[in-house]
Design a protein around this motif. Sequence first.
Motif, short mmCIF file in Angstrom:
data_model
loop_
_atom_site.label_atom_id
_atom_site.label_comp_id
_atom_site.label_asym_id
_atom_site.label_seq_id
_atom_site.Cartn_x
_atom_site.Cartn_y
_atom_site.Cartn_z
N ASN A 57 -11.41 -13.56 -1.06
CA ASN A 57 -12.05 -12.39 -1.65
C ASN A 57 -11.08 -11.21 -1.64
O ASN A 57 -10.48 -10.91 -0.61
CB ASN A 57 -13.33 -12.02 -0.89
CG ASN A 57 -14.37 -13.11 -0.95
OD1 ASN A 57 -14.58 -13.70 -2.01
ND2 ASN A 57 -15.02 -13.39 0.16
N ILE A 58 -10.94 -10.56 -2.80
CA ILE A 58 -10.05 -9.41 -2.91
C ILE A 58 -10.75 -8.18 -2.32
O ILE A 58 -11.76 -7.71 -2.84
CB ILE A 58 -9.65 -9.15 -4.37
CG1 ILE A 58 -9.05 -10.43 -5.00
CG2 ILE A 58 -8.66 -8.00 -4.45
CD1 ILE A 58 -7.83 -10.95 -4.27
N LEU A 59 -10.20 -7.67 -1.22
CA LEU A 59 -10.76 -6.47 -0.60
C LEU A 59 -10.31 -5.23 -1.34
O LEU A 59 -11.10 -4.32 -1.59
CB LEU A 59 -10.36 -6.40 0.87
CG LEU A 59 -10.77 -7.61 1.74
CD1 LEU A 59 -10.25 -7.45 3.16
CD2 LEU A 59 -12.29 -7.78 1.74
N CYS A 60 -9.03 -5.19 -1.68
CA CYS A 60 -8.50 -4.13 -2.53
C CYS A 60 -7.23 -4.67 -3.19
O CYS A 60 -6.40 -5.30 -2.54
CB CYS A 60 -8.20 -2.85 -1.73
SG CYS A 60 -6.98 -3.04 -0.43
N PRO A 61 -7.08 -4.47 -4.52
CA PRO A 61 -5.91 -5.01 -5.22
C PRO A 61 -4.65 -4.20 -4.89
O PRO A 61 -4.73 -3.04 -4.49
CB PRO A 61 -6.29 -4.86 -6.69
CG PRO A 61 -7.24 -3.70 -6.71
CD PRO A 61 -8.02 -3.77 -5.42
N ALA A 62 -3.53 -4.85 -5.04
CA ALA A 62 -2.25 -4.15 -4.86
C ALA A 62 -1.99 -3.26 -6.07
O ALA A 62 -2.24 -3.65 -7.21
CB ALA A 62 -1.13 -5.17 -4.69
N LYS A 63 -1.49 -2.04 -5.83
CA LYS A 63 -1.20 -1.11 -6.91
C LYS A 63 0.23 -1.34 -7.41
O LYS A 63 1.16 -1.33 -6.61
CB LYS A 63 -1.38 0.33 -6.44
CG LYS A 63 -2.82 0.65 -6.06
CD LYS A 63 -2.98 2.09 -5.62
CE LYS A 63 -4.44 2.38 -5.26
NZ LYS A 63 -4.63 3.79 -4.85
N VAL A 64 0.37 -1.55 -8.72
CA VAL A 64 1.67 -1.93 -9.29
C VAL A 64 2.07 -0.96 -10.40
O VAL A 64 1.23 -0.26 -10.98
CB VAL A 64 1.63 -3.38 -9.82
CG1 VAL A 64 1.32 -4.36 -8.70
CG2 VAL A 64 0.59 -3.51 -10.93
N SER A 65 3.39 -0.97 -10.67
CA SER A 65 3.96 -0.11 -11.71
C SER A 65 5.18 -0.79 -12.30
O SER A 65 5.77 -1.68 -11.69
CB SER A 65 4.34 1.24 -11.10
OG SER A 65 5.01 2.04 -12.06
N ARG A 66 5.58 -0.36 -13.50
CA ARG A 66 6.79 -0.92 -14.12
C ARG A 66 8.05 -0.44 -13.40
O ARG A 66 9.09 -1.08 -13.48
CB ARG A 66 6.86 -0.52 -15.58
CG ARG A 66 5.88 -1.24 -16.51
CD ARG A 66 6.26 -0.98 -17.97
NE ARG A 66 5.41 -1.73 -18.88
CZ ARG A 66 4.32 -1.22 -19.49
NH1 ARG A 66 3.97 0.03 -19.23
NH2 ARG A 66 3.61 -1.96 -20.31
N THR A 67 7.96 0.70 -12.70
CA THR A 67 9.13 1.27 -12.05
C THR A 67 8.84 1.52 -10.58
O THR A 67 7.68 1.59 -10.16
CB THR A 67 9.54 2.60 -12.70
OG1 THR A 67 8.46 3.52 -12.60
CG2 THR A 67 9.89 2.38 -14.17
N LEU A 68 9.89 1.68 -9.82
CA LEU A 68 9.77 2.02 -8.41
C LEU A 68 9.65 3.53 -8.25
O LEU A 68 10.04 4.30 -9.15
CB LEU A 68 11.01 1.52 -7.64
CG LEU A 68 11.11 0.02 -7.43
CD1 LEU A 68 12.46 -0.31 -6.81
CD2 LEU A 68 9.97 -0.48 -6.55
N PRO A 69 9.13 3.99 -7.13
CA PRO A 69 9.04 5.43 -6.90
C PRO A 69 10.41 6.11 -7.00
O PRO A 69 11.40 5.61 -6.45
CB PRO A 69 8.49 5.52 -5.47
CG PRO A 69 7.77 4.23 -5.24
CD PRO A 69 8.55 3.21 -6.02
N GLY A 70 10.48 7.18 -7.74
CA GLY A 70 11.71 7.93 -7.87
C GLY A 70 12.65 7.41 -8.94
O GLY A 70 13.67 8.02 -9.23
N ALA A 71 12.32 6.25 -9.54
CA ALA A 71 13.20 5.65 -10.52
C ALA A 71 12.89 6.10 -11.92
O ALA A 71 13.60 5.79 -12.86
CB ALA A 71 13.13 4.13 -10.43
N GLY A 72 11.75 6.79 -12.11
CA GLY A 72 11.37 7.20 -13.45
C GLY A 72 10.64 6.12 -14.16
O GLY A 72 10.59 4.96 -13.71
N LYS A 73 10.08 6.45 -15.30
CA LYS A 73 9.31 5.46 -16.07
C LYS A 73 10.00 5.15 -17.38
O LYS A 73 10.75 5.95 -17.89
CB LYS A 73 7.91 5.97 -16.33
CG LYS A 73 7.07 6.10 -15.08
CD LYS A 73 5.64 6.41 -15.40
CE LYS A 73 4.78 6.48 -14.17
NZ LYS A 73 3.37 6.73 -14.47
#
Length: 251
Positions: free
Chosen positions: A235-251
Motif C-alpha cells: 500500500n502506497i502511504l505517500c508517493p515519491a515526489k519527482v522532477s525532470r531536474t535536480l534541485p538547483g539545476a534548473g528546469k
Amino acid sequence: MVMGASITTYPEILRGYELLLELMRRNKILNWNQLQQKTGLSSAALWRLRDGDAASLSLDELSRIALCRRHHAEHIALSIPLGNFLDKLGILPPHPELEIKRRECLELQQQLQQLNQEKETLRKDGLRLHSELQQQQLELTQEFRKSTFEKLQTLLVNYPSIDQMVKVKPELPAKNLLSSFTPLENLLKEWDYQPIGKPWEQVEYNPQIHQPDTGDIAESEMVYIRFIGYQHQGNILCPAKVSRTLPGAGK
C-alpha cells in the motif's frame, strides 16, 4: 353458562362485589352502566353479576368482562386474565379446554418473563463489553504512544538542542547531526515502512508510486526523486515526489 359452580354464600357475594368495584376503579370505570357499555352485557346478565351469580353467566360473557376480545379493542373492561378473574370470583368450571388454555397462558407468561430476563441480561452484557472494549482501546492507544515515545526518545530529546545549535552556528556540518535520526530509521524498519526510491536517484516515471511536479511528465520518462515516498505491504502511504531536474539545476 359456566357449569359446576356451588351455591354462593353472602360473604362470597360480598367479596365478589368488592372485587368488581376494585377492578372497575383500577380501570376508571365509574359505574355499572359504563361497565355494561364496555362489555356489551345485557341488563339481566349485569344484575346476575352484581348479585354474585357470576357462575350463571356464559364463558363468553365472563370473557368480555375480564378482558376484551382480540378484535374488539373498544370493549376493554377489567383488564384481568380470564383464569385469574374466575379464580377470584371462586368459579371453578370443569371445562377441560378452559383449563388447557389457562395453563398455556401461564406457560406463555413464564416464557415472556424469562425472555425479558434474558433480554435484560444481554443488554447488561452488551454495556459491559462496550465498556471493556473502550477501556482496551484506551490502554492500547496509551501503550502505543508510550512505545513510540521510547523508540524516538533520543531524537525527541536532542531535536530542540539541535535546532538551537543550527540557529547559533548555521555553519555546523549537517553530517554531525545525521546520527540523531537513527531512532527514526529504526522505527520505520520495525513498522516495515519501506522507502520508495532514494534522494536524487534517476528512475523511470511510474504514476503508481510517483508524484510529478508538473502535469506533462509521461510514463517511463526519466525523472529524479527529490523526496522519497513510503509504502507498507504493497500500500502506497505517500508517493515519491519527482522532477525532470535536480534541485538547483534548473528546469
